[in-house]
Design a protein around this motif. Structure first.
Motif, mmCIF file in Angstrom:
data_model
loop_
_atom_site.group_PDB
_atom_site.id
_atom_site.type_symbol
_atom_site.label_atom_id
_atom_site.label_comp_id
_atom_site.label_asym_id
_atom_site.label_seq_id
_atom_site.Cartn_x
_atom_site.Cartn_y
_atom_site.Cartn_z
ATOM 1 N N SER A 14 0.812 -1.219 0.000
ATOM 2 C CA SER A 14 0.000 0.000 0.000
ATOM 3 C C SER A 14 0.847 1.271 0.000
ATOM 4 O O SER A 14 0.745 2.098 -0.900
ATOM 5 N N ILE A 15 1.684 1.426 1.023
ATOM 6 C CA ILE A 15 2.413 2.670 1.243
ATOM 7 C C ILE A 15 3.914 2.408 1.245
ATOM 8 O O ILE A 15 4.389 1.478 1.895
ATOM 9 N N PHE A 39 -2.100 -2.061 7.307
ATOM 10 C CA PHE A 39 -1.945 -2.357 5.889
ATOM 11 C C PHE A 39 -0.460 -2.488 5.581
ATOM 12 O O PHE A 39 0.388 -2.231 6.433
ATOM 13 N N THR A 41 3.321 -2.010 4.175
ATOM 14 C CA THR A 41 4.267 -0.936 3.890
ATOM 15 C C THR A 41 5.585 -1.546 3.417
ATOM 16 O O THR A 41 5.893 -2.695 3.703
ATOM 17 N N THR A 226 -3.076 6.507 7.321
ATOM 18 C CA THR A 226 -4.327 5.747 7.298
ATOM 19 C C THR A 226 -5.327 6.391 6.350
ATOM 20 O O THR A 226 -6.002 5.697 5.569
ATOM 21 N N HIS A 229 -4.137 5.765 2.748
ATOM 22 C CA HIS A 229 -4.418 4.385 2.349
ATOM 23 C C HIS A 229 -5.872 4.243 1.937
ATOM 24 O O HIS A 229 -6.197 3.613 0.916
#
Length: 245
Positions: A14-15, A39, A41, A226, A229
């Motif tokens: 995601s990040i 999530f 990373t 957050t 995301h």
């Protein structure tokens, strides 16, 4: 199943995080502790760019390795890019222009939002008020907003480990005490503060304690990550249908 063209070595991230080189503890809440976020990373280490170097002697020479690292994260398929230090706000514009995905390298990007929520001055807790300049504020798009800054440069444990890089080991209980003391001083100096933004990524582990103590909304990089995301990876909703009568 639809056709997937492939082309990525690792999928489902995601990040991506542009990470300064540092070896002190990163407790849960820190962006460099993957357990802090619900999530996925991934990280690109900015070798040779340390906290003291970024804060005390930022240089145009840093731009090229930072942009190269950002492009590597984009090539890995991340959906957005953040950073491990709020002082990367100096390079927000350059990084955002270098890639084609969203970039939010500093929690200071939330200062305008925090102000609009209450129309009251925004309190900023930072690693060092002495080196947080108008250029950092401008890089975050927060120029012209009333802010009150409180730094941790005069602390003992936090400053010796994080700001001066004197050792890697750190007494987290002492740091918690120093962070809460700085938060109290901030509110004592400016009781009209409506919200608090934690510039430093080492402060979110203590955000809950700060909110309980100071009775204010607290923004930090985990709240921004957050939100980002959820923005770049929207989930689908199931529609409830009534049976026709």
């Amino acid at each position: 199943m639809t056709f997937d063209p492939g082309g990525q070595n690792i999928c489902g991230i995601s990040i991506g995080v542009l990470s300064l080189e540092s070896y002190f503890p990163k407790p849960p809440g820190h962006i460099k502790n993957p357990s802090s976020l619900p999530f996925t990373t991934t990280y690109e280490i900015l070798h040779g760019i340390t906290v003291p170097k970024l804060l005390n002697s930022p240089s145009p020479d840093m731009v090229v390795p930072i942009l190269e690292a950002a492009r590597r994260l984009e090539a890995q398929g991340v959906q957005a890019i953040t950073g491990s230090c709020g002082f990367l706000a100096l390079f927000q514009k350059e990084i955002a222009e270098a890639v084609s995905i969203p970039v939010f390298v500093s929690s200071l990007l939330q200062v305008p939002l925090a102000y609009q929520m209450t129309r009251a001055p925004v309190g900023v807790l930072t690693a060092s008020a002495a080196v947080l300049t108008d250029k950092h504020i401008e890089g975050a798009g927060a120029q012209g907003i009333p802010i009150v800054v409180q730094g941790l440069e005069d602390t003992e444990e936090f400053a010796s480990v994080i700001l001066r890089n004197e050792r890697n080991g750190m007494d987290l209980a002492k740091v918690r005490h120093e962070v809460l003391t700085a938060g109290r001083r901030l509110i004592e100096r400016a009781p009209d503060i409506g919200t608090i933004v934690l510039e430093c990524t080492d402060l979110p582990p203590y955000a809950h304690d700060l909110q309980r103590e100071l009775k204010r909304p607290v923004f930090d990089l985990t709240t921004l990550a957050t939100m980002m995301h959820d923005v770049v990876l929207r989930r689908s909703y199931s529609l409830l249908q009534r049976n026709a009568s």
